[in-house]
Write a protein that holds these residues in place. Structure first.
Motif, mmCIF file in Angstrom:
data_model
loop_
_atom_site.group_PDB
_atom_site.id
_atom_site.type_symbol
_atom_site.label_atom_id
_atom_site.label_comp_id
_atom_site.label_asym_id
_atom_site.label_seq_id
_atom_site.Cartn_x
_atom_site.Cartn_y
_atom_site.Cartn_z
ATOM 1 N N UNK A 124 0.833 -1.198 0.000
ATOM 2 C CA UNK A 124 0.000 0.000 0.000
ATOM 3 C C UNK A 124 0.871 1.251 0.000
ATOM 4 N N UNK A 125 0.350 2.356 -0.579
ATOM 5 C CA UNK A 125 1.094 3.610 -0.472
ATOM 6 C C UNK A 125 0.896 4.206 0.921
ATOM 7 N N UNK A 126 -0.265 3.944 1.532
ATOM 8 C CA UNK A 126 -0.459 4.255 2.955
ATOM 9 C C UNK A 126 -1.468 3.243 3.497
ATOM 10 N N UNK A 127 -1.045 2.485 4.498
ATOM 11 C CA UNK A 127 -1.805 1.323 4.959
ATOM 12 C C UNK A 127 -2.999 1.728 5.845
ATOM 13 N N UNK A 128 -4.027 2.297 5.208
ATOM 14 C CA UNK A 128 -5.225 2.748 5.919
ATOM 15 C C UNK A 128 -5.902 1.585 6.630
ATOM 16 N N UNK A 129 -6.067 0.490 5.915
ATOM 17 C CA UNK A 129 -6.773 -0.672 6.454
ATOM 18 C C UNK A 129 -6.080 -1.223 7.697
ATOM 19 N N UNK A 130 -4.758 -1.372 7.622
ATOM 20 C CA UNK A 130 -3.990 -1.890 8.766
ATOM 21 C C UNK A 130 -4.058 -0.941 9.952
ATOM 22 N N UNK A 149 -4.811 -0.696 -7.065
ATOM 23 C CA UNK A 149 -3.722 -0.723 -8.057
ATOM 24 C C UNK A 149 -3.859 0.328 -9.143
ATOM 25 N N UNK A 150 -5.088 0.592 -9.582
ATOM 26 C CA UNK A 150 -5.302 1.569 -10.649
ATOM 27 C C UNK A 150 -5.033 3.005 -10.186
ATOM 28 N N UNK A 151 -5.075 3.234 -8.872
ATOM 29 C CA UNK A 151 -4.923 4.593 -8.337
ATOM 30 C C UNK A 151 -3.524 4.916 -7.825
ATOM 31 N N UNK A 152 -2.793 3.923 -7.386
ATOM 32 C CA UNK A 152 -1.526 4.154 -6.679
ATOM 33 C C UNK A 152 -0.576 5.098 -7.413
ATOM 34 N N UNK A 153 -0.418 4.887 -8.704
ATOM 35 C CA UNK A 153 0.546 5.678 -9.472
ATOM 36 C C UNK A 153 0.062 7.105 -9.733
ATOM 37 N N UNK A 154 -1.176 7.397 -9.377
ATOM 38 C CA UNK A 154 -1.747 8.707 -9.687
ATOM 39 C C UNK A 154 -1.572 9.711 -8.550
ATOM 40 N N UNK A 170 -1.199 13.394 -2.863
ATOM 41 C CA UNK A 170 -2.083 14.337 -3.546
ATOM 42 C C UNK A 170 -2.215 13.963 -5.015
ATOM 43 N N UNK A 171 -3.425 14.187 -5.557
ATOM 44 C CA UNK A 171 -3.626 13.947 -6.991
ATOM 45 C C UNK A 171 -4.441 15.079 -7.597
ATOM 46 N N UNK A 172 -4.181 15.367 -8.875
ATOM 47 C CA UNK A 172 -4.999 16.316 -9.631
ATOM 48 C C UNK A 172 -6.024 15.585 -10.483
ATOM 49 N N UNK A 173 -5.970 14.250 -10.462
ATOM 50 C CA UNK A 173 -6.913 13.446 -11.241
ATOM 51 C C UNK A 173 -8.282 13.433 -10.559
ATOM 52 N N UNK A 174 -9.288 13.012 -11.305
ATOM 53 C CA UNK A 174 -10.658 12.951 -10.770
ATOM 54 C C UNK A 174 -10.841 11.669 -9.956
ATOM 55 N N UNK A 175 -10.228 11.655 -8.767
ATOM 56 C CA UNK A 175 -10.369 10.518 -7.858
ATOM 57 C C UNK A 175 -11.143 10.963 -6.624
ATOM 58 N N UNK A 176 -11.779 10.027 -5.951
ATOM 59 C CA UNK A 176 -12.617 10.381 -4.796
ATOM 60 C C UNK A 176 -11.792 10.950 -3.645
ATOM 61 N N UNK A 177 -10.562 10.461 -3.450
ATOM 62 C CA UNK A 177 -9.674 11.038 -2.438
ATOM 63 C C UNK A 177 -8.682 11.957 -3.148
ATOM 64 N N UNK A 178 -8.850 13.264 -2.974
ATOM 65 C CA UNK A 178 -7.968 14.241 -3.620
ATOM 66 C C UNK A 178 -6.625 14.336 -2.902
#
Length: 195
Positions: free
Chosen positions: A27-33, A88-93, A112-120
């Motif tokens: 994970x890029x940040x282990x929220x679940x854990x 997986x589809x979001x990590x690189x963004x 941080x992302x500039x893409x249209x993702x639910x978590x900005x």
């Protein structure tokens, strides 16, 4: 009652739409854990939550004592939406930056992302090391043709015997149903350990 309205508010929002893969890459940040470890700690230490709830122009204050880990998971379930950054589809963004917080003596690790993702963005405020977090703050937006919701989710921690322990949380934002007015809400939870 305000509490019932808040439950209805989140019931239709698709809040718990996180799928677990049998094999999960790093994970890029282990929220679940993080949430799982907090659930276990709070259940083991007989913690209670005092929740201040504002919905529109109505306010309520309730005290909740979750009975076990299942009840604690339900209390913190709203924050699981942040795990979407690990798909997986979001990590690189997401771009990761480190900087000093201008309003405190804390450091920040920011996703941080500039893409249209639910978590900005998801910001981890910490002392010395990101594992010694003091606060996590993130934005979460959700939209479809009938519904729009935007909220800021926040978790605050204290170090207790070298363990980061959740001491408060907040959920603030607004939601708008199709052809309806936006409803503003703010939920603040303060946690107290029993032993």
């Amino acid at each position: 009652r305000v509490c019932k309205s808040v439950l209805l508010l989140f019931a239709g929002a698709g809040i718990c739409s996180c799928e677990q893969n049998s094999i999960r890459t790093k994970d890029i940040y282990a929220v679940d854990s993080l949430l799982s470890s907090q659930v276990q700690y709070l259940a083991n230490h007989d913690a209670t939550i005092e929740k201040g709830i504002s919905l529109g122009n109505k306010d309520d204050l309730v005290t909740v004592k979750p009975a076990d880990t299942i009840a604690w998971k339900k209390e913190l379930e709203i924050f699981k939406v942040l795990d979407v950054i690990n798909k997986p589809i979001n990590k690189q963004r997401y771009r990761i930056k480190f900087y000093s917080d201008s309003k405190s003596n804390l450091k920040v690790k920011s996703f941080h992302t500039d893409d249209e993702l639910s978590v900005k963005y998801l910001n981890v405020y910490y002392q010395h090391s990101p594992t010694r977090m003091k606060k996590i703050e993130a934005s979460y937006d959700e939209s479809n043709p009938l519904y729009h919701s935007a909220k800021i989710l926040s978790l605050e921690f204290e170090q207790i015997r070298d363990t980061s322990v959740l001491t408060s949380f907040s959920i603030r934002g607004g939601q708008k149903m199709f052809l309806d007015e936006t409803v503003q809400y703010n939920i603040v939870g303060t946690l107290t350990l029993g032993h």
